[in-house]
Design a protein around this motif. Structure first.
Motif, PDB file in Angstrom:
ATOM      1  N   PHE A   1      -4.215   6.550  -1.968  1.00 37.91           N
ATOM      2  CA  PHE A   1      -3.481   5.302  -1.721  1.00 37.91           C
ATOM      3  C   PHE A   1      -3.804   4.289  -2.816  1.00 37.91           C
ATOM      4  CE2 PHE A   1      -3.635   7.349   2.351  1.00 37.91           C
ATOM      5  CZ  PHE A   1      -2.505   6.950   3.039  1.00 37.91           C
ATOM      6  N   ARG A   2      -2.837   3.394  -3.112  1.00 40.88           N
ATOM      7  CA  ARG A   2      -3.057   2.306  -4.058  1.00 40.88           C
ATOM      8  C   ARG A   2      -2.297   1.063  -3.618  1.00 40.88           C
ATOM      9  NH1 ARG A   2      -6.744   4.569  -5.714  1.00 40.88           N
ATOM     10  NH2 ARG A   2      -7.463   4.969  -7.840  1.00 40.88           N
ATOM     11  N   TRP A   3      -2.947  -0.114  -3.780  1.00 40.29           N
ATOM     12  CA  TRP A   3      -2.288  -1.401  -3.605  1.00 40.29           C
ATOM     13  C   TRP A   3      -1.567  -1.759  -4.897  1.00 40.29           C
ATOM     14  CZ3 TRP A   3      -1.832  -3.431   1.037  1.00 40.29           C
ATOM     15  CH2 TRP A   3      -2.824  -3.240   2.018  1.00 40.29           C
TER      16      TRP A   3
ATOM     17  N   ARG B   1       1.374   5.503  -0.936  1.00 42.72           N
ATOM     18  CA  ARG B   1       0.614   6.748  -0.837  1.00 42.72           C
ATOM     19  C   ARG B   1       1.202   7.799  -1.768  1.00 42.72           C
ATOM     20  NH1 ARG B   1       1.017  11.141   4.069  1.00 42.72           N
ATOM     21  NH2 ARG B   1      -0.454  12.651   3.195  1.00 42.72           N
TER      22      ARG B   1
ATOM     23  N   THR C   1       3.298   3.728   3.185  1.00 42.71           N
ATOM     24  CA  THR C   1       1.924   3.867   3.685  1.00 42.71           C
ATOM     25  C   THR C   1       1.840   4.961   4.737  1.00 42.71           C
ATOM     26  OG1 THR C   1       1.858   1.440   3.490  1.00 42.71           O
ATOM     27  CG2 THR C   1      -0.061   2.546   4.475  1.00 42.71           C
TER      28      THR C   1
ATOM     29  N   ASP D   1      -9.918  -3.826   2.469  1.00 41.07           N
ATOM     30  CA  ASP D   1      -9.368  -3.933   1.119  1.00 41.07           C
ATOM     31  C   ASP D   1      -9.432  -2.598   0.386  1.00 41.07           C
ATOM     32  OD1 ASP D   1      -9.114  -6.583   1.739  1.00 41.07           O
ATOM     33  OD2 ASP D   1     -10.746  -7.274   0.422  1.00 41.07           O
ATOM     34  N   GLU D   2     -10.377  -1.753   0.775  1.00 37.67           N
ATOM     35  CA  GLU D   2     -10.580  -0.494   0.080  1.00 37.67           C
ATOM     36  C   GLU D   2      -9.346   0.406   0.190  1.00 37.67           C
ATOM     37  OE1 GLU D   2     -12.629  -1.591   2.455  1.00 37.67           O
ATOM     38  OE2 GLU D   2     -14.250  -2.389   1.200  1.00 37.67           O
ATOM     39  N   GLU D   3      -9.133   1.188  -0.854  1.00 37.03           N
ATOM     40  CA  GLU D   3      -8.007   2.120  -0.885  1.00 37.03           C
ATOM     41  C   GLU D   3      -8.503   3.513  -0.515  1.00 37.03           C
ATOM     42  OE1 GLU D   3      -5.668   0.050  -4.617  1.00 37.03           O
ATOM     43  OE2 GLU D   3      -7.589   1.067  -4.925  1.00 37.03           O
TER      44      GLU D   3
ATOM     45  N   LEU E   1       0.846  -1.192   0.000  1.00 35.48           N
ATOM     46  CA  LEU E   1       0.000   0.000   0.000  1.00 35.48           C
ATOM     47  C   LEU E   1       0.882   1.243   0.000  1.00 35.48           C
ATOM     48  CD1 LEU E   1      -2.934   0.998   0.053  1.00 35.48           C
ATOM     49  CD2 LEU E   1      -2.777   1.050   2.565  1.00 35.48           C
TER      50      LEU E   1
END
Length: 429
Positions: free
Chosen positions: A395-397, A311, A327, A389-391, A309
């Motif tokens: 932020f991105r996974w 940022r 993160t 699970d939500e971003e 994750l």
């Protein structure tokens, strides 16, 4: 011949004992070849080279503070950070250097083969030549494994970049007295020891190409690039270099330039005596952060595939508005006063250290040539199913192969994130 762990520890201990590096704080008036410019108040070197401490006025469109002023380091030159590699007994080895920097909290650290500013390797200091630099400056294209421009700390440098290189050399390249051939695995083991591997090694290691594409990412590479570009385009960051004299919120004494709150960092001066550098002694300004920083990555598995994750973070010294950061990144003392989202994230990291799986946890220092005892606690935490699970916005996974692919290109990940990616490779390999 390969280096055994016992041989390495013996060599490193000998280099630590042999390298004299005496650093003493001095008032600004005792700086040699440095002075405050009459008009701007900038702290400048007589040669006009090396670096300058100037003022910066900043306006941003998000965060608990939208406007501020601060000292900043101007260093127009592109530095060279390079690691030479070769096969020994069929195993890839890296030529590492034991090197002391004036700002290191522990003296000698494991550094790249070459770590030099242009002023250093072109001889502005009139000292000894930088060993091995010619192999990087005149590298044959077929010998280049990695070659990419990357940023330094966007909070303290203004648009500073370094050339991160990895080149393959032949058996004729031998390790000098302060150098040692180590396998990648041996270097990665050293990452687990506090203040053993310096920042410049970590950023070069992060730029090594990956083994190949891994399927199962939540986002495609095109989607990730579009998200990064969108963040670069929509954020308003206005940073303007201004005079260091009478900088709002900052106080200058005979010994330091500090914020009136006592937080953030100070500009100080030191005198250095060294027996293992290109010159035997010098004096210089250093930035001295207040407090120990936190840089933490949260990782999670989706369909069995590890995701990180990251940022999109604004810092005033970036060339673009944002770069991808860990993160959580910040100094607890600063954010306790400011409040806001980062303060809450720092508190959450402390909780997760007790409840989730900690893959990595070590204290490492930042660039000792410009920062005095700049320390950060670097952590990688694998979260469980309880983590959403939500971003969140910004932020991105991303999978590790996707991040490795981004690192073949300039200005996508900041220096703290690159350090953590190097450590994550050490955990995963």
């Amino acid at each position: 011949m390969a280096t055994s762990p016992e041989q390495f520890e013996k060599w490193f201990a000998e280099r630590c004992a042999a390298q004299v590096h005496e650093v003493n704080r001095i008032p600004f008036a005792q700086l040699r070849n440095w002075s405050f410019a009459e008009n701007s108040g900038h702290l400048v070197h007589d040669s006009g080279r090396f670096f300058t401490v100037a003022g910066l006025k900043v306006e941003v469109d998000e965060g608990p503070v939208r406007q501020w002023s601060q000292p900043i380091i101007l260093q127009r030159e592109i530095g060279l950070l390079g690691i030479a590699v070769r096969e020994i007994d069929g195993v890839l080895h890296l030529l590492m250097q034991a090197k002391a920097e004036p700002g290191n909290p522990n003296g000698v650290q494991l550094s790249p083969t070459v770590q030099a500013t242009k002023s250093n390797y072109t001889g502005v200091h009139q000292g000894r030549l930088v060993p091995y630099v010619e192999h990087f400056a005149h590298a044959e294209p077929r010998s280049v494994i990695a070659d990419v421009l990357q940023s330094e700390h966007g909070a303290w440098f203004y648009r500073k970049r370094n050339r991160n290189m990895v080149i393959e050399v032949g058996p004729e390249i031998e390790a000098g007295e302060d150098f040692c051939w180590l396998t990648l695995g041996q270097v990665q083991e050293q990452l687990r020891i506090d203040h053993r591997v310096n920042m410049d090694t970590r950023t070069v290691l992060s730029c090594l190409p990956g083994a190949g594409e891994e399927r199962g990412g939540l986002h495609t590479e095109t989607e990730i690039l579009s998200w990064i570009t969108s963040n670069q385009a929509v954020h308003d960051v206005d940073s303007t270099v201004v005079g260091l004299r009478d900088l709002p919120g900052w106080q200058r004494s005979d010994w330091s330039i500090s914020h009136e709150s006592g937080l953030f960092f100070s500009v100080t001066a030191v005198d250095v005596v060294a027996n293992s550098r290109e010159v035997g002694g010098w004096s210089q300004p250093l930035f001295e952060p207040h407090g120990v920083g936190i840089a933490a990555l949260l990782v999670k598995r989706f369909g069995g595939v590890l995701h990180v994750l990251l940022r999109a973070r604004i810092e005033p010294g970036y060339i673009d508005a944002i770069e991808l950061a860990p993160t959580v990144q910040g100094t607890p003392e600063n954010h306790a006063r400011l409040g806001g989202a980062v303060h809450e994230q720092l508190l959450d990291i402390e909780r997760r250290l007790r409840t989730d799986r900690v893959l990595y946890d070590a204290e490492m220092s930042e660039e000792g040539g410009r920062f005095h005892h700049s320390r950060s606690r670097y952590m990688i935490i694998e979260v469980g199913e309880d983590h959403p699970d939500e971003e969140p916005p910004g932020f991105r996974w991303m999978t590790l192969p996707q991040i490795t692919w981004l690192l073949q290109h300039r200005h996508y990940l900041n220096v703290q994130a690159r350090s953590l990616i190097a450590c994550l490779h050490a955990c995963a390999d």
